[in-house]
Write an enzyme that holds these catalytic residues in place. Structure first.
Site, PDB file in Angstrom:
ATOM      1  N   LYS A 157      -9.061  -0.278  13.784  1.00 22.46           N
ATOM      2  CA  LYS A 157      -9.051  -1.679  13.215  1.00 22.46           C
ATOM      3  C   LYS A 157      -8.918  -2.761  14.106  1.00 22.46           C
ATOM      4  CE  LYS A 157      -7.460   0.412   8.627  1.00 22.46           C
ATOM      5  NZ  LYS A 157      -8.512   0.510   7.705  1.00 22.46           N
ATOM      6  N   ASP A 206       3.606  -1.034   6.922  1.00 17.93           N
ATOM      7  CA  ASP A 206       2.217  -0.236   7.223  1.00 17.93           C
ATOM      8  C   ASP A 206       1.598  -1.636   7.782  1.00 17.93           C
ATOM      9  OD1 ASP A 206      -0.423  -0.014   6.971  1.00 17.93           O
ATOM     10  OD2 ASP A 206      -0.121   0.599   4.938  1.00 17.93           O
ATOM     11  N   HIS A 242      -1.594   0.858   0.051  1.00 19.70           N
ATOM     12  CA  HIS A 242      -2.690   1.746   0.394  1.00 19.70           C
ATOM     13  C   HIS A 242      -2.221   3.204   0.200  1.00 19.70           C
ATOM     14  CE1 HIS A 242      -5.519   4.247   3.048  1.00 19.70           C
ATOM     15  NE2 HIS A 242      -6.150   3.025   2.952  1.00 19.70           N
ATOM     16  N   GLN A 299      -3.308  -3.751   8.601  1.00 21.84           N
ATOM     17  CA  GLN A 299      -4.189  -4.858   8.415  1.00 21.84           C
ATOM     18  C   GLN A 299      -3.370  -6.209   8.949  1.00 21.84           C
ATOM     19  OE1 GLN A 299      -6.910  -4.885   7.561  1.00 21.84           O
ATOM     20  NE2 GLN A 299      -7.139  -2.841   6.494  1.00 21.84           N
ATOM     21  N   CYS A 353      -9.006   2.788  -1.427  1.00 15.70           N
ATOM     22  CA  CYS A 353      -7.722   3.469  -1.489  1.00 15.70           C
ATOM     23  C   CYS A 353      -6.467   3.000  -1.891  1.00 15.70           C
ATOM     24  CB  CYS A 353      -7.556   4.044   0.280  1.00 15.70           C
ATOM     25  SG  CYS A 353      -8.834   4.964   0.946  1.00 15.70           S
TER      26      CYS A 353
HETATM   27  N1  PMP Z   1      -2.758   0.969   5.182  1.00 15.70           N
HETATM   28  C1  PMP Z   1      -3.540   0.070   5.078  1.00 15.70           C
HETATM   29  C2  PMP Z   1      -3.371  -1.102   4.803  1.00 15.70           C
HETATM   30  C3  PMP Z   1      -5.025   0.325   5.323  1.00 15.70           C
HETATM   31  O1  PMP Z   1      -5.921  -0.734   5.262  1.00 15.70           O
HETATM   32  C4  PMP Z   1      -5.417   1.592   6.021  1.00 15.70           C
HETATM   33  C5  PMP Z   1      -6.912   1.700   6.362  1.00 15.70           C
HETATM   34  N2  PMP Z   1      -7.796   1.372   5.304  1.00 15.70           N
HETATM   35  C6  PMP Z   1      -4.662   2.595   6.301  1.00 15.70           C
HETATM   36  C7  PMP Z   1      -3.343   2.437   5.747  1.00 15.70           C
HETATM   37  C8  PMP Z   1      -4.974   3.962   6.702  1.00 15.70           C
HETATM   38  O2  PMP Z   1      -5.195   3.561   7.923  1.00 15.70           O
HETATM   39  P1  PMP Z   1      -6.054   4.933   8.852  1.00 15.70           P
HETATM   40  O3  PMP Z   1      -7.120   5.368   7.999  1.00 15.70           O
HETATM   41  O4  PMP Z   1      -6.359   4.348  10.054  1.00 15.70           O
HETATM   42  O5  PMP Z   1      -5.056   6.111   8.836  1.00 15.70           O
END
Ligand code: PMP
Length: 436
Positions: free
Chosen positions: A253, A227, A149, A230, A393
């Protein structure tokens, strides 16, 4: 107009057999009871019952979480750590109690290992800043992957630009897995950081994070960061046994409020790292020319925190724990197997990510040749089905697999097999409309 489901109802049976074959075990998982806890799900969009398949972007919230946040504001709110009065005591207890609850849930050895952040992005920025200050300089290397991401790419790009370190990317295999041989080849004495996703939001891939941890320890002295945006909402995570040093996640999430999340860190590492932001609460003593720092985790928490968010996240953990994270994971795997089996039968449809259901989290990204993902998302929306369309993203992922964008259905504890069938039927309809 005949629908996909009614025209080929025998095939839906085949889909069900598909997920049975995937190793699903019948459970007493009461999805209808769970759905009653989520008021937002009980509504229509364009005259059809809402089918919410965008939980990877943000999950919905059960009444228990909404009530906990409201209850906190209705009875207990004050600033934390500072006051001598009753409400300040209650707010502090609720806030620090939430920290202890979440730390315990992810397998930390104590609450002192859990730093509150606004979410995964802030946690990874904190990691990049503080680890960067302590350990990274010119001539060193930071290893991430093409699966990340943007939150796990851009902070490292910024660090590389600041420090002169080199950013290296582990490659992906054609079927959406991390190429472990390639990753191993990148690791060496110059590697100072390895930062990877636990589960990919754009492919669904579940990475073998403990195995990678061994590789990292064998070949480097690097800080190993995950990270977990998920990961932790969907499966049992025991941070200490993964063998990582830092683990980032977001509350929104996993049925919690937005604007709250955390960074778990090994105690000794948190002690070593410098602070990320300066301000109230993170100091021990301020002098005119310098300051000394509070003990971790407070050293990393400048300013008034998201107290209600922490309270809500603890309520979310209680809720998920009450159902059982293993049952939730199993339910999602069944839904994903069903969706993969159903969608795969649509002409020209390609699903990205691992073929093996056991390597895939609750995410099914797909493309149909000749159909723009954005148009697919819009046509699903008018049928009451919420998916996400775009690069999610994770621009490097869509680049790697030669597509502009994907439509992504993502599942959580409150989704049903009927909703999977509605998705498959609606995608088939959308394909017909868009291709004609
Ligand atoms: N890493 C991953 C794998 C994600 O799916 C996300 C959210 N889509 C993020 C980072 C960023 O999370 P946040 O927007 O809650 O900071």
């Amino acid at each position: 107009m005949s629908t996909f489901g009614s025209a080929e109802s025998g095939s839906i049976e085949a889909d069900r057999r598909g997920y049975d074959r995937a190793g699903a075990v019948a459970t007493s998982f009461d999805v209808e009871a769970i759905r009653r806890d989520f008021p937002v799900l009980d509504q229509e969009v364009d005259g059809r019952p809402l089918v919410y398949l965008d939980s990877a972007a943000s999950s919905q919230k059960p009444r228990q979480v909404i009530d906990a946040v409201a209850g906190y504001y209705l009875r207990d709110h004050a600033n934390v750590h500072r006051g001598v009065h009753e409400l300040a005591r209650r707010a502090t207890e609720a806030y620090e109690g939430a920290r202890a609850r979440i730390a315990e849930w992810i397998g930390a050895t104590g609450p002192g290992e859990l730093v509150w952040t606004r979410g995964t992005s802030e946690a990874l920025n904190l990691a990049a800043f503080s680890v960067g200050q302590a350990r990274v300089g010119h001539g060193y290397e930071i290893v991430i992957s093409e699966m990340e991401h943007h939150s796990n790419i851009v902070p490292w790009q910024l660090l590389a630009a600041r420090s002169g370190a080199k950013l290296r990317y582990a490659a992906l295999t054609d079927d959406g897995l991390l190429d472990l041989d390639h990753l191993a080849g990148l690791l060496g004495p110059r590697t100072r950081v390895v930062s990877l996703c636990h589960v990919s939001n754009a492919l669904g891939t579940i990475n073998p994070v403990a195995e990678i941890g061994e590789l990292v320890r064998d070949r480097t002295d690097a800080i190993y960061i995950l990270d977990g945006a998920q990961g932790v909402p969907h499966m049992r995570v025991e941070v200490a046994s993964i063998g990582c040093d830092l683990y980032a996640f977001s509350g929104h999430k996993m049925c919690g409020p937005t604007g709250v999340g955390g960074l778990w860190g090994r105690r000794e590492l948190l002690e070593e790292l410098p602070p990320y932001q300066g301000g109230g609460e993170m100091i021990e003593r301020v002098y005119r020319d310098r300051s000394t720092w509070a003990e971790p985790p407070h050293k990393f928490e400048a300013g008034t925190p998201n107290i209600a968010g922490a309270v809500g996240l603890a309520a979310a953990i209680d809720y998920l724990d009450g159902i059982g994270i293993d049952s939730i994971h199993r339910h999602e795997t069944e839904l994903v197997a069903h969706a993969v089996a159903g969608l795969s039968r649509i002409d020209g449809l390609r699903i990205l990510g691992p073929a093996g259901i056991e390597r895939r989290g609750g995410v099914v990204p797909f493309v149909i040749e000749g159909v723009a993902a954005q148009d697919m998302g819009t046509i699903l929306d008018v049928q009451g089905i919420a998916v996400r369309a775009g690069h999610h993203c994770a621009q490097l992922v869509v680049d790697r697999y030669g597509v502009e964008a994907t439509a992504r259905a993502s599942f959580y504890l409150y989704n049903t097999h009927e909703e999977v069938e509605r998705l498959v039927e609606a995608v088939a309809n959308a394909r017909r409309i868009l291709m004609e």
